[in-house]
Scaffold this motif. Structure first.
Motif, PDB file in Angstrom:
ATOM      1  N   ARG A  88      40.229 -39.449 -22.358  1.00  0.00           N
ATOM      2  CA  ARG A  88      40.750 -38.545 -23.382  1.00  0.00           C
ATOM      3  C   ARG A  88      39.856 -37.323 -23.367  1.00  0.00           C
ATOM      4  O   ARG A  88      38.623 -37.450 -23.433  1.00  0.00           O
ATOM      5  N   LYS A  90      38.688 -33.949 -25.160  1.00  0.00           N
ATOM      6  CA  LYS A  90      38.674 -33.062 -26.318  1.00  0.00           C
ATOM      7  C   LYS A  90      38.232 -31.705 -25.797  1.00  0.00           C
ATOM      8  O   LYS A  90      37.237 -31.615 -25.078  1.00  0.00           O
ATOM      9  N   ASN A 102      43.354 -32.147 -27.830  1.00  0.00           N
ATOM     10  CA  ASN A 102      42.938 -33.462 -27.361  1.00  0.00           C
ATOM     11  C   ASN A 102      44.051 -33.968 -26.451  1.00  0.00           C
ATOM     12  O   ASN A 102      45.154 -34.225 -26.914  1.00  0.00           O
TER      13      ASN A 102
END
Ligand code: ODT
Length: 175
Positions: A88, A90, A102
């Motif tokens: 993931r 950000k 995100n």
């Protein structure tokens, strides 16, 4: 099987090694998402910090306020998942008027020394295919992919159901 275009069936890099991935990557191809942000002259630099976490800086030409071209300086941190090639991300810009968000950040394939194929699906449709994705083809060489890497990358574009949807990313020295 990867070609059923189901996001859940997309294969990522097995045993992804972030230390070997570190360093500079030049974007040479891009499939844009809705509301394209980075246009060209895209260079990403991945770093592994003291606690082993992957972070990145990226530059690229962007268009903001309709007609204003500038070089965006972006930062990203990567959260690991049970699958080593899936993160993931950000991200945010050095200035408030740049994008932040995100996103999924999947490393589909890389040989670490020459090419890398990145993929992100922002929106999965009810049928399991992707409604809004972006993907970058990276090279260690600013001039582009080596001829021997091109068939591998083409196969990965097919696996992602994105063959024919990429454009070339120019490096003119703008950033
Ligand atoms: O260009 C678009 O429309 C989507 C781009 C999303 C923002 C990218 C933010 C970069 C953050 C820092 C660097 C990370 C490196 C990422 C590599 C691939 C994705 C751009």
């Amino acid at each position: 099987w990867a070609q059923d275009c189901q996001v859940a069936n997309i294969q990522t890099m097995p045993d992804f090694d972030k230390s070997r991935y570190a360093g500079t990557w030049y974007a040479v191809g891009k499939k844009d998402p809705e509301g394209i942000f980075l246009i060209d002259n895209i260079v990403a630099q991945f770093t592994i910090d003291e606690d082993g976490k992957m972070t990145a800086k990226a530059v690229g030409k962007v268009n903001i306020f309709n007609n204003w071209e500038l070089c965006a300086e972006m930062f990203g941190t990567f959260e690991e998942t049970p699958e080593s090639g899936k993160f993931r991300m950000k991200y945010w810009g050095i200035s408030s008027y740049l994008q932040s968000g995100n996103d999924d950040h999947w490393v589909i394939d890389t040989d670490y020394d020459n090419y890398a194929v990145h993929y992100s699906c922002r929106l999965v449709d009810a049928d399991g295919t992707c409604l809004d994705s972006y993907s970058l083809i990276f090279s260690r060489h600013p001039g582009g992919l080596r001829p021997e890497d091109q068939p591998i990358v083409t196969q990965k574009k097919m696996d992602l159901c994105l063959l024919g949807k990429y454009r070339r990313v120019e490096h003119t020295g703008f950033c």
